[in-house]
Design a protein around this motif. Structure first.
Motif, short mmCIF file in Angstrom:
data_model
loop_
_atom_site.label_atom_id
_atom_site.label_comp_id
_atom_site.label_asym_id
_atom_site.label_seq_id
_atom_site.Cartn_x
_atom_site.Cartn_y
_atom_site.Cartn_z
N ASN A 30 -14.10 -108.91 96.03
CA ASN A 30 -13.46 -108.61 94.76
C ASN A 30 -11.96 -108.76 94.98
O ASN A 30 -11.45 -108.41 96.06
CB ASN A 30 -13.74 -107.16 94.34
CG ASN A 30 -15.22 -106.89 94.19
OD1 ASN A 30 -15.97 -107.75 93.78
ND2 ASN A 30 -15.64 -105.67 94.54
N GLY A 33 -7.34 -105.67 91.41
CA GLY A 33 -6.70 -104.45 91.89
C GLY A 33 -6.34 -104.45 93.36
O GLY A 33 -5.82 -103.47 93.89
N GLN A 34 -6.59 -105.58 94.05
CA GLN A 34 -6.23 -105.65 95.47
C GLN A 34 -4.71 -105.69 95.58
O GLN A 34 -4.00 -106.12 94.68
CB GLN A 34 -6.89 -106.86 96.12
CG GLN A 34 -6.66 -106.97 97.62
CD GLN A 34 -7.07 -105.70 98.36
OE1 GLN A 34 -6.30 -104.74 98.44
NE2 GLN A 34 -8.29 -105.64 98.87
N LYS A 35 -4.20 -105.26 96.73
CA LYS A 35 -2.76 -105.27 96.96
C LYS A 35 -2.22 -106.70 96.94
O LYS A 35 -2.70 -107.55 97.68
CB LYS A 35 -2.45 -104.67 98.32
CG LYS A 35 -2.69 -103.17 98.43
CD LYS A 35 -1.55 -102.39 97.81
CE LYS A 35 -1.66 -100.89 98.08
NZ LYS A 35 -2.65 -100.23 97.21
N TYR A 38 -1.11 -108.07 100.21
CA TYR A 38 -2.23 -108.43 101.09
C TYR A 38 -2.82 -109.77 100.66
O TYR A 38 -3.14 -110.62 101.50
CB TYR A 38 -3.31 -107.36 101.09
CG TYR A 38 -4.54 -107.78 101.87
CD1 TYR A 38 -5.71 -108.20 101.23
CD2 TYR A 38 -4.49 -107.85 103.26
CE1 TYR A 38 -6.79 -108.64 101.96
CE2 TYR A 38 -5.57 -108.29 104.00
CZ TYR A 38 -6.72 -108.68 103.35
OH TYR A 38 -7.80 -109.13 104.07
N LEU A 39 -2.96 -109.97 99.35
CA LEU A 39 -3.51 -111.23 98.85
C LEU A 39 -2.62 -112.40 99.27
O LEU A 39 -3.11 -113.47 99.65
CB LEU A 39 -3.66 -111.19 97.33
CG LEU A 39 -4.74 -110.23 96.81
CD1 LEU A 39 -4.67 -110.13 95.29
CD2 LEU A 39 -6.12 -110.66 97.26
N ILE B 22 -7.78 -96.56 99.18
CA ILE B 22 -6.68 -97.26 98.49
C ILE B 22 -5.48 -97.15 99.42
O ILE B 22 -4.98 -96.06 99.68
CB ILE B 22 -6.35 -96.62 97.13
CG1 ILE B 22 -7.60 -96.60 96.23
CG2 ILE B 22 -5.19 -97.35 96.45
CD1 ILE B 22 -8.13 -97.96 95.84
N SER B 23 -5.03 -98.28 99.95
CA SER B 23 -4.01 -98.22 100.99
C SER B 23 -2.63 -97.91 100.42
O SER B 23 -2.31 -98.27 99.29
CB SER B 23 -3.97 -99.55 101.75
OG SER B 23 -2.93 -100.35 101.27
N PRO B 29 -5.10 -104.08 102.87
CA PRO B 29 -5.97 -104.15 101.69
C PRO B 29 -6.57 -102.81 101.29
O PRO B 29 -6.87 -101.96 102.14
CB PRO B 29 -7.05 -105.13 102.12
CG PRO B 29 -7.10 -105.02 103.61
CD PRO B 29 -5.69 -104.76 104.05
N ASN B 30 -6.76 -102.67 99.98
CA ASN B 30 -7.61 -101.58 99.49
C ASN B 30 -9.03 -101.93 99.92
O ASN B 30 -9.40 -103.11 99.93
CB ASN B 30 -7.57 -101.53 97.96
CG ASN B 30 -6.16 -101.26 97.45
OD1 ASN B 30 -5.40 -100.55 98.08
ND2 ASN B 30 -5.81 -101.85 96.31
N GLY B 33 -14.49 -99.83 96.80
CA GLY B 33 -15.18 -100.67 95.83
C GLY B 33 -15.31 -102.12 96.24
O GLY B 33 -15.86 -102.94 95.50
#
Lengths: 83, 83
Positions: A30, A33-35, A38-39, B22-23, B29-30, B33
């Motif tokens: 997924n 909502g990922q950082k 980080y992406l 949640i980092s 990364p989070n 979920g």
């Protein structure tokens, strides 16, 4: 970063990562909502082929043509999907 | 997978990935979920050192001592944090 530009660029990502950033395929992450930071580092790692094994090579093709700005916009777009 | 066992194992992860997955650090990364199957493949990629560059080497140490069962339990635990 330009979230709208990221959204436009993200059309091709939807196939694996889902139209709303929640993937339908359990081995694909997924992104919603990922950082963003980080992406960005992940996309750049694929671009530099610093990630190997598993599905990594699939991502090489996906990010090869992306500019740094595209990467920033995509990351901001996907992070925004989590809010 | 055993989510309770995963939760116990996840204490060390909280430092970077947050107590609730949640980092607090934008380049980490989070995990809450995230797809369990993806988390399993990521942890195994770090264990096999198939990911290099950036913070990847930090993860080598984190997963080196994890068994496959630990990895499955951790993945199930973090996925469950998203529900």
């Amino acid at each position: 970063a330009d979230i709208e530009a990221g959204k436009a660029k993200a059309a091709v990502c939807a196939g694996c990562h889902g139209a709303n950033g929640i993937s339908a395929i359990p081995t694909y992450p997924n992104l919603a909502g990922q950082k963003a930071a980080y992406l960005v580092s992940s996309m750049k790692a694929y671009k530099a082929q610093e990630r190997t094994g598993g599905q990594a090579p699939v991502m090489y093709g996906m990010v090869a043509a992306l500019s740094d700005a595209d990467i920033e916009n995509l990351a901001a777009y996907f992070e925004s999907l989590g809010n």
